[in-house]
Design an enzyme around this catalytic site. Sequence first.
Site, PDB file in Angstrom:
ATOM      1  N   LYS A 173       0.869  -1.181   0.000  1.00  0.00           N
ATOM      2  CA  LYS A 173       0.000   0.000   0.000  1.00  0.00           C
ATOM      3  C   LYS A 173       0.903   1.227   0.000  1.00  0.00           C
ATOM      4  O   LYS A 173       2.043   1.172   0.466  1.00  0.00           O
ATOM      5  CB  LYS A 173      -0.946   0.014   1.192  1.00  0.00           C
ATOM      6  CG  LYS A 173      -0.375   0.276   2.549  1.00  0.00           C
ATOM      7  CD  LYS A 173       0.027   1.664   2.924  1.00  0.00           C
ATOM      8  CE  LYS A 173      -0.981   2.719   2.592  1.00  0.00           C
ATOM      9  NZ  LYS A 173      -0.448   4.069   3.042  1.00  0.00           N
TER      10      LYS A 173
ATOM     11  N   THR B 117       5.645   5.882   2.423  1.00  0.00           N
ATOM     12  CA  THR B 117       4.617   5.421   3.359  1.00  0.00           C
ATOM     13  C   THR B 117       4.008   4.301   2.697  1.00  0.00           C
ATOM     14  O   THR B 117       2.993   4.401   2.035  1.00  0.00           O
ATOM     15  CB  THR B 117       3.463   6.323   3.625  1.00  0.00           C
ATOM     16  OG1 THR B 117       3.905   7.368   4.364  1.00  0.00           O
ATOM     17  CG2 THR B 117       2.435   5.643   4.515  1.00  0.00           C
TER      18      THR B 117
ATOM     19  N   GLU C 256      -0.608   9.854  -5.543  1.00  0.00           N
ATOM     20  CA  GLU C 256      -1.702  10.819  -5.336  1.00  0.00           C
ATOM     21  C   GLU C 256      -1.742  11.909  -6.391  1.00  0.00           C
ATOM     22  O   GLU C 256      -0.796  12.675  -6.544  1.00  0.00           O
ATOM     23  CB  GLU C 256      -1.565  11.467  -3.960  1.00  0.00           C
ATOM     24  CG  GLU C 256      -1.997  10.537  -2.857  1.00  0.00           C
ATOM     25  CD  GLU C 256      -1.716  11.109  -1.475  1.00  0.00           C
ATOM     26  OE1 GLU C 256      -1.032  12.131  -1.372  1.00  0.00           O
ATOM     27  OE2 GLU C 256      -2.207  10.498  -0.499  1.00  0.00           O
TER      28      GLU C 256
ATOM     29  N   ASN D  90      -3.889  16.511  -0.548  1.00  0.00           N
ATOM     30  CA  ASN D  90      -3.065  16.655   0.640  1.00  0.00           C
ATOM     31  C   ASN D  90      -3.354  17.902   1.452  1.00  0.00           C
ATOM     32  O   ASN D  90      -2.822  18.073   2.537  1.00  0.00           O
ATOM     33  CB  ASN D  90      -1.586  16.572   0.258  1.00  0.00           C
ATOM     34  CG  ASN D  90      -1.217  15.157  -0.086  1.00  0.00           C
ATOM     35  OD1 ASN D  90      -1.299  14.277   0.755  1.00  0.00           O
ATOM     36  ND2 ASN D  90      -0.883  14.925  -1.344  1.00  0.00           N
TER      37      ASN D  90
ATOM     38  N   SER E 189      -8.448  16.956   7.535  1.00  0.00           N
ATOM     39  CA  SER E 189      -9.553  17.780   8.013  1.00  0.00           C
ATOM     40  C   SER E 189     -10.892  17.174   7.603  1.00  0.00           C
ATOM     41  O   SER E 189     -10.966  16.077   7.101  1.00  0.00           O
ATOM     42  CB  SER E 189      -9.407  19.215   7.508  1.00  0.00           C
ATOM     43  OG  SER E 189      -8.813  19.259   6.249  1.00  0.00           O
TER      44      SER E 189
END
Lengths: 383, 383
Positions: free
Chosen positions: A168, A179, A259, A378, A383
């Site tokens: 992942k 990550t 991303e 990002n 939030s």
Amino acid sequence: MSVTAAKGFTAAGIAAGIKANGNPDLALVVNTGPRRAAAGVFTSNRVKAAPVLWSEQVLKSGQVSAVVLNSGGANACTGPKGFQDTHATAEKAAEVLGRGAIEVAVCSTGLIGVLLPMDKLLPGVETAAAQLSEHGGEKAAIAIKTTDTVHKTAVVTKGGWTVGGMAKGAGMLAPGLATMLVVLTTDAVVGSEALDQALRAATRTTFDRVDSDGCMSTNDTVLLLASGASEVTPEYAEFAEAVRAVCDDLGQQLIRDAEGASKDIRIEVVNAASEDDAVEVGRSIARNNLLKCAIHGEDPNWGRVLSAIGTTRAAFDPDRLNVAINGVWVCKNGGVGEDREKVDMRYREVHIVADLAAGSETATIWTNDLTADYVHENSAYSS
Amino acid sequence: MSVTAAKGFTAAGIAAGIKANGNPDLALVVNTGPRRAAAGVFTSNRVKAAPVLWSEQVLKSGQVSAVVLNSGGANACTGPKGFQDTHATAEKAAEVLGRGAIEVAVCSTGLIGVLLPMDKLLPGVETAAAQLSEHGGEKAAIAIKTTDTVHKTAVVTKGGWTVGGMAKGAGMLAPGLATMLVVLTTDAVVGSEALDQALRAATRTTFDRVDSDGCMSTNDTVLLLASGASEVTPEYAEFAEAVRAVCDDLGQQLIRDAEGASKDIRIEVVNAASEDDAVEVGRSIARNNLLKCAIHGEDPNWGRVLSAIGTTRAAFDPDRLNVAINGVWVCKNGGVGEDREKVDMRYREVHIVADLAAGSETATIWTNDLTADYVHENSAYSS
């Protein structure tokens, strides 16, 4: 397939309720033996998440019976309580599986600085254990996704033995790993020292050269578990190559799912004085935000490549640098080369060759473009 | 004001036709004496533009009579022809002004890898020379803009002498200076060695600590010219402080006008074991794309600060790190601190304090957020 492609492994992936949206968030991978040799490579970030600190201890014995992985929370920067939570997770898996906790590795991914909901995670370990299956590899791969749009698995099968795995990671991909959580399994008969050697050699030229956004995670973990269930002892070189091939495949999948990316950029540094020089130059190009924006705009802006090379310590003469973008040598001898209008940048893959004209070493670094979607994903992440 | 705030200087800014859109693109600054001491600081990028290579030679004598600056083209990576063009530019200015070419510095900014239109630039030098004026400082500052939305000038006046200047730069701001052209002038009586010392000390803690996007330019140049026209010889310390103050003011203006930025981020690293450690940590935080996106989203994501600190070689214990965002200590002792909901991020300025708890040294680095507008500006820049 995934982590259960090799014999001697079961896996499960479930929704334990760690993620607020109810998506799968807990995976369990179990080595059913007969052997339990293992190796691990971890983030080189000095701020390490609790599960990394724990799993580093586990791997010291060279033995791993099971791996618990959760998405929905990184358990990083969570202090002594975070470490206790990781320990409790390993204890719970050990209890359910009838093993020692010191043989249970733990991996976590998600937001930093938030404690995990242990009231959901621990019952989740029991639920996952009850669902362990030789066909559970896909579900496990799905349960470790965070912002990944697809789950990632790879398998290489050789004469009677297999190396498979899952990964992942979609952002924060960087040097010294990303990550990125990766679990590889094999049913080959290989001792922990050879596993360690093969894994380090493989990650050095695959995951370590995937540099999506230059940000190094606190949680990166790559594990390789060997069950020996095939009863075949491969030649080391053949085994190491299979591990490398699976890592390379998963690394490519990570870049393709980075991303917000619209371009996959392969940076090939050639004719370097040393491999270290080639890697340094490749990374410098990969991390140049201006170049990454230009590639996004399908602009073969080779000046930004030269500008990035110029910030390194690598051996080169500025007047001998050459740069090709998608096969067109747009920069020759440090100046204007072929017509940049000839560069076709319509496709997703972009290939940059940086010729240092300083030796014969080479290295390839993968990155992606910088897009408004990356900024959007990002800036709204926690939030 | 600008470069003509100090006595003994004239300047002009015109549209020579280098920019396709007809905006001003050529500036000339002339030191009318009686003295012509000068100092310069240049990019540390090893791929240096032709005007940088030329001006470095000019500055070796410690004397500068005039500076020709153009926007609309960087004249970088343009090979021997590019260097000849810079030389011809200096020759033309020297001829028009009745000086030696070796006393004429040249600065260029714009796209890399494109030759300058000398058929427009050389006549432009003549036109600019005809318009030289003691009030030409503003026009000169306007003519050096590229993607700058405003022109930047600053002035400090002391007892009978003045330091003033102009700057351009809006992206590519990075260590070892930015794509930044800066010309400072003073009418104080100061020799070239003292100018050099004061300028290096000033840039080290101002422009060098402005790190907008981590990309280092091929063209960065900061020049300081002294006419001696005030006939006042200041104390060195007072003079150096005035130069620092002007550099600091211009540096702040550069950050506030950074491409696409919506937040100015002041990163203050405190309690570091050394100033070098503080700078390394500050830069690592400033270059973390994930943090820059989070700040754009008004998300006080301190985990990304810790993650950035963890990639440095600075002395620190992960369990003793503290982070404040806009006055709220959201991270204490490496873990969760005060409630992140208390952080008010509605305003343009964001103040991050990273406490390394490892000593007593400090450094402040300025950066800005990463936005979709930055991506847009830089993906469409050369097309």
